[in-house]
Design a protein around this motif. Structure first.
Motif, PDB file in Angstrom:
ATOM      1  N   PRO A  52       0.792  -1.247   0.000  1.00 20.18           N
ATOM      2  CA  PRO A  52       0.000   0.000   0.000  1.00 20.18           C
ATOM      3  C   PRO A  52       0.819   1.289   0.000  1.00 20.18           C
ATOM      4  O   PRO A  52       0.484   2.213  -0.756  1.00 20.18           O
ATOM      5  N   PRO A  53       1.890   1.425   0.811  1.00 19.90           N
ATOM      6  CA  PRO A  53       2.670   2.663   0.742  1.00 19.90           C
ATOM      7  C   PRO A  53       3.265   2.933  -0.639  1.00 19.90           C
ATOM      8  O   PRO A  53       3.302   4.078  -1.098  1.00 19.90           O
ATOM      9  N   LEU A  54       3.717   1.870  -1.313  1.00 18.87           N
ATOM     10  CA  LEU A  54       4.269   2.046  -2.654  1.00 18.87           C
ATOM     11  C   LEU A  54       3.175   2.423  -3.645  1.00 18.87           C
ATOM     12  O   LEU A  54       3.386   3.239  -4.556  1.00 18.87           O
ATOM     13  N   LEU A  55       2.016   1.818  -3.466  1.00 20.57           N
ATOM     14  CA  LEU A  55       0.890   2.133  -4.336  1.00 20.57           C
ATOM     15  C   LEU A  55       0.435   3.584  -4.132  1.00 20.57           C
ATOM     16  O   LEU A  55       0.108   4.285  -5.093  1.00 20.57           O
ATOM     17  N   ARG A  56       0.426   4.011  -2.880  1.00 22.43           N
ATOM     18  CA  ARG A  56       0.066   5.397  -2.588  1.00 22.43           C
ATOM     19  C   ARG A  56       1.049   6.362  -3.250  1.00 22.43           C
ATOM     20  O   ARG A  56       0.655   7.386  -3.834  1.00 22.43           O
ATOM     21  N   MET A  86       3.518  -7.949  -8.029  1.00 21.07           N
ATOM     22  CA  MET A  86       4.772  -7.291  -8.389  1.00 21.07           C
ATOM     23  C   MET A  86       4.794  -6.946  -9.870  1.00 21.07           C
ATOM     24  O   MET A  86       5.253  -5.863 -10.267  1.00 21.07           O
ATOM     25  N   GLN A  87       4.274  -7.841 -10.694  1.00 22.43           N
ATOM     26  CA  GLN A  87       4.222  -7.579 -12.133  1.00 22.43           C
ATOM     27  C   GLN A  87       3.316  -6.389 -12.452  1.00 22.43           C
ATOM     28  O   GLN A  87       3.655  -5.550 -13.301  1.00 22.43           O
ATOM     29  N   GLU A  88       2.169  -6.326 -11.779  1.00 24.88           N
ATOM     30  CA  GLU A  88       1.257  -5.210 -12.013  1.00 24.88           C
ATOM     31  C   GLU A  88       1.847  -3.890 -11.502  1.00 24.88           C
ATOM     32  O   GLU A  88       1.659  -2.831 -12.118  1.00 24.88           O
ATOM     33  N   MET A  89       2.570  -3.954 -10.386  1.00 26.16           N
ATOM     34  CA  MET A  89       3.242  -2.759  -9.872  1.00 26.16           C
ATOM     35  C   MET A  89       4.299  -2.274 -10.858  1.00 26.16           C
ATOM     36  O   MET A  89       4.432  -1.062 -11.114  1.00 26.16           O
ATOM     37  N   ASP A  90       5.046  -3.207 -11.426  1.00 24.82           N
ATOM     38  CA  ASP A  90       6.060  -2.834 -12.427  1.00 24.82           C
ATOM     39  C   ASP A  90       5.396  -2.195 -13.645  1.00 24.82           C
ATOM     40  O   ASP A  90       5.929  -1.228 -14.220  1.00 24.82           O
ATOM     41  N   ALA A  91       4.237  -2.742 -14.052  1.00 25.39           N
ATOM     42  CA  ALA A  91       3.536  -2.177 -15.201  1.00 25.39           C
ATOM     43  C   ALA A  91       3.099  -0.742 -14.927  1.00 25.39           C
ATOM     44  O   ALA A  91       3.182   0.132 -15.807  1.00 25.39           O
ATOM     45  N   LEU A  92       2.654  -0.468 -13.718  1.00 28.30           N
ATOM     46  CA  LEU A  92       2.271   0.902 -13.357  1.00 28.30           C
ATOM     47  C   LEU A  92       3.476   1.839 -13.350  1.00 28.30           C
ATOM     48  O   LEU A  92       3.367   3.012 -13.713  1.00 28.30           O
ATOM     49  N   GLN A 148      -7.158   3.933 -19.279  1.00 24.06           N
ATOM     50  CA  GLN A 148      -7.648   2.554 -19.345  1.00 24.06           C
ATOM     51  C   GLN A 148      -6.556   1.565 -18.947  1.00 24.06           C
ATOM     52  O   GLN A 148      -6.794   0.620 -18.187  1.00 24.06           O
ATOM     53  N   VAL A 149      -5.354   1.805 -19.458  1.00 24.06           N
ATOM     54  CA  VAL A 149      -4.240   0.906 -19.139  1.00 24.06           C
ATOM     55  C   VAL A 149      -3.912   0.969 -17.646  1.00 24.06           C
ATOM     56  O   VAL A 149      -3.714  -0.060 -16.978  1.00 24.06           O
ATOM     57  N   MET A 150      -3.836   2.194 -17.099  1.00 27.28           N
ATOM     58  CA  MET A 150      -3.507   2.342 -15.688  1.00 27.28           C
ATOM     59  C   MET A 150      -4.543   1.664 -14.798  1.00 27.28           C
ATOM     60  O   MET A 150      -4.204   0.915 -13.866  1.00 27.28           O
ATOM     61  N   ASN A 151      -5.812   1.906 -15.050  1.00 23.28           N
ATOM     62  CA  ASN A 151      -6.858   1.313 -14.228  1.00 23.28           C
ATOM     63  C   ASN A 151      -6.911  -0.206 -14.377  1.00 23.28           C
ATOM     64  O   ASN A 151      -7.236  -0.927 -13.423  1.00 23.28           O
ATOM     65  N   ASN A 180      -6.391  -2.369 -11.066  1.00 25.04           N
ATOM     66  CA  ASN A 180      -7.430  -3.281 -10.591  1.00 25.04           C
ATOM     67  C   ASN A 180      -6.946  -4.724 -10.533  1.00 25.04           C
ATOM     68  O   ASN A 180      -7.358  -5.480  -9.642  1.00 25.04           O
ATOM     69  N   ASN A 181      -6.084  -5.115 -11.457  1.00 22.95           N
ATOM     70  CA  ASN A 181      -5.482  -6.447 -11.372  1.00 22.95           C
ATOM     71  C   ASN A 181      -4.668  -6.587 -10.090  1.00 22.95           C
ATOM     72  O   ASN A 181      -4.703  -7.621  -9.418  1.00 22.95           O
ATOM     73  N   LEU A 182      -3.910  -5.550  -9.764  1.00 23.09           N
ATOM     74  CA  LEU A 182      -3.108  -5.571  -8.542  1.00 23.09           C
ATOM     75  C   LEU A 182      -4.004  -5.661  -7.308  1.00 23.09           C
ATOM     76  O   LEU A 182      -3.754  -6.465  -6.399  1.00 23.09           O
ATOM     77  N   LEU A 183      -5.047  -4.863  -7.281  1.00 19.98           N
ATOM     78  CA  LEU A 183      -5.949  -4.864  -6.131  1.00 19.98           C
ATOM     79  C   LEU A 183      -6.718  -6.178  -6.023  1.00 19.98           C
ATOM     80  O   LEU A 183      -7.000  -6.653  -4.911  1.00 19.98           O
ATOM     81  N   ASP A 184      -7.048  -6.784  -7.160  1.00 20.87           N
ATOM     82  CA  ASP A 184      -7.715  -8.094  -7.134  1.00 20.87           C
ATOM     83  C   ASP A 184      -6.806  -9.143  -6.488  1.00 20.87           C
ATOM     84  O   ASP A 184      -7.239  -9.922  -5.635  1.00 20.87           O
ATOM     85  N   ALA A 185      -5.546  -9.156  -6.933  1.00 18.44           N
ATOM     86  CA  ALA A 185      -4.593 -10.120  -6.378  1.00 18.44           C
ATOM     87  C   ALA A 185      -4.350  -9.850  -4.895  1.00 18.44           C
ATOM     88  O   ALA A 185      -4.245 -10.780  -4.089  1.00 18.44           O
ATOM     89  N   TYR A 186      -4.273  -8.557  -4.534  1.00 15.87           N
ATOM     90  CA  TYR A 186      -4.051  -8.189  -3.137  1.00 15.87           C
ATOM     91  C   TYR A 186      -5.219  -8.678  -2.268  1.00 15.87           C
ATOM     92  O   TYR A 186      -5.015  -9.275  -1.205  1.00 15.87           O
ATOM     93  N   THR A 187      -6.444  -8.430  -2.727  1.00 15.36           N
ATOM     94  CA  THR A 187      -7.629  -8.835  -1.970  1.00 15.36           C
ATOM     95  C   THR A 187      -7.705 -10.352  -1.825  1.00 15.36           C
ATOM     96  O   THR A 187      -7.991 -10.881  -0.745  1.00 15.36           O
ATOM     97  N   TYR A 188      -7.425 -11.050  -2.923  1.00 13.52           N
ATOM     98  CA  TYR A 188      -7.480 -12.510  -2.891  1.00 13.52           C
ATOM     99  C   TYR A 188      -6.429 -13.071  -1.939  1.00 13.52           C
ATOM    100  O   TYR A 188      -6.708 -13.976  -1.131  1.00 13.52           O
ATOM    101  N   LEU A 189      -5.214 -12.523  -1.998  1.00 16.21           N
ATOM    102  CA  LEU A 189      -4.151 -12.988  -1.120  1.00 16.21           C
ATOM    103  C   LEU A 189      -4.481 -12.679   0.337  1.00 16.21           C
ATOM    104  O   LEU A 189      -4.244 -13.500   1.230  1.00 16.21           O
ATOM    105  N   GLU A 190      -5.024 -11.515   0.578  1.00 19.36           N
ATOM    106  CA  GLU A 190      -5.407 -11.134   1.937  1.00 19.36           C
ATOM    107  C   GLU A 190      -6.468 -12.084   2.490  1.00 19.36           C
ATOM    108  O   GLU A 190      -6.403 -12.509   3.653  1.00 19.36           O
TER     109      GLU A 190
END
Length: 315
Positions: free
Chosen positions: A172-176, A233-239, A276-279, A283-293
């Motif tokens: 989350p801090p990196l995403l922020r 991590m892959q989605e973070m790199d893409a962002l 569109q690309v950013m979102n 959202n892929n990152l947040l989906d994976a985060y939620t599922y892992l959580e």
């Protein structure tokens, strides 16, 4: 204060097990009046590895190396009366290395050569020396493996879960920083955690003792968690490689807000291809985060009191 912690005396479980294994090996050697008890101690020290998988590898290496070295040395000494000549020993070593390479016993080359030379240089009864060398070393190997298997075998599950939970905490801090502040965060800490997780999971997968069935299910669970972390991590790199960050959609802004990340959504008029690309990646990152959580919470509920529990140090 920091310096004193770095130099504090630490006696781990593996240290204690090593001392116990050596003591038992020497006791067993003395009970049978062993000719070379030192090799029982050496075998016990060598076989007391961090994991049972490593112990098995050491035992196999020692058994094959000693048996091969003893067998070839006895045949060499029996056939050549000048077996103690340096040139003859050198030729014998070439033969041992060639045989090991042919059968792909690379792991046994060093020990086979050492045993071969020690037997050739021994002036006493060669058969007696070879047999006792093998028996004494085997005694130490068997005792050390038994001690390692019976007394709290190495379990790094807690270490894996700590890295996994730390990964979730660091995202989350990196995403922020990337989404709200439009900066490029340093994700090297996440990469290091992924490397450590993968290494520890590989070690965990090699350990089948104890509770083999339970450990198999754990391995599947831990691998699944790791793959989700890699996806994040892959989605973070893409962002982070986007030159133009784009505009947040209201849905994405709402999802970030539930994570405590305040970010302003843009207008529909500003919603272009970059947005569109950013979102999409966000959202892929947040989906994976939620599922892992959710997986971590379910696992913690299924194993009360064991979530992220650390295994003791073994070194």
């Amino acid at each position: 204060m920091r310096k004193s912690r770095e130099h504090r005396l630490h006696i781990g479980l593996r240290t204690v097990k090593t001392g116990l294994a050596v003591a038992l090996a020497l006791l067993a050697a003395s009970m049978r009046d062993a000719a070379m008890p030192i090799f029982a101690a050496i075998g016990a020290i060598g076989a007391m590895s961090r994991t049972l998988h490593d112990s098995r590898v050491v035992c196999l290496t020692q058994f094959v190396g000693i048996l091969l070295g003893c067998t070839l040395a006895y045949g060499f000494v029996s056939l050549l009366p000048f077996y103690q000549d340096p040139a003859a020993i050198g030729l014998g070593l070439i033969g041992i290395i060639a045989i090991c390479n042919y059968f792909k016993w690379d792991y046994a080359i060093s020990l086979s050569c050492i045993v071969f030379v020690s037997i050739c240089l021994n002036s006493e009864d060669v058969l007696w020396y070879a047999a006792n060398r093998f028996i004494d070393t085997a005694t130490g190997l068997v005792i050390a493996y038994a001690v390692n298997a019976l007394i709290k075998p190495y379990n790094n599950r807690g270490a894996i879960l700590r890295e996994l939970d730390g990964f979730l905490h660091d995202v989350p801090p990196l995403l922020r920083e990337r989404v709200s502040a439009a900066r490029y965060p340093d994700s090297s800490k996440l990469v290091e955690r992924l490397h450590r997780m993968e290494e520890e999971i590989e070690i965990y997968e090699q350990q089948t003792h104890p509770h083999k069935k339970e450990r198999k299910g754990d391995c599947i669970y831990l691998r699944g968690c790791f793959h989700l972390a890699v996806r994040m991590m892959q989605e973070m790199d893409a962002l982070c490689i986007m030159d133009v960050p784009g505009t947040l959609s209201p849905e994405s802004a709402q999802r970030l807000a539930t994570r405590g990340i305040e970010a302003e959504a843009g207008s529909r008029a500003a919603y272009d291809q970059h947005s569109q690309v950013m979102n999409y990646h966000l959202n892929n990152l947040l989906d994976a985060y939620t599922y892992l959580e959710e997986m971590r919470k379910e696992e913690a509920g299924a194993r009360p009191g064991k979530r992220g529990k650390a295994s003791p140090k073994h070194d």
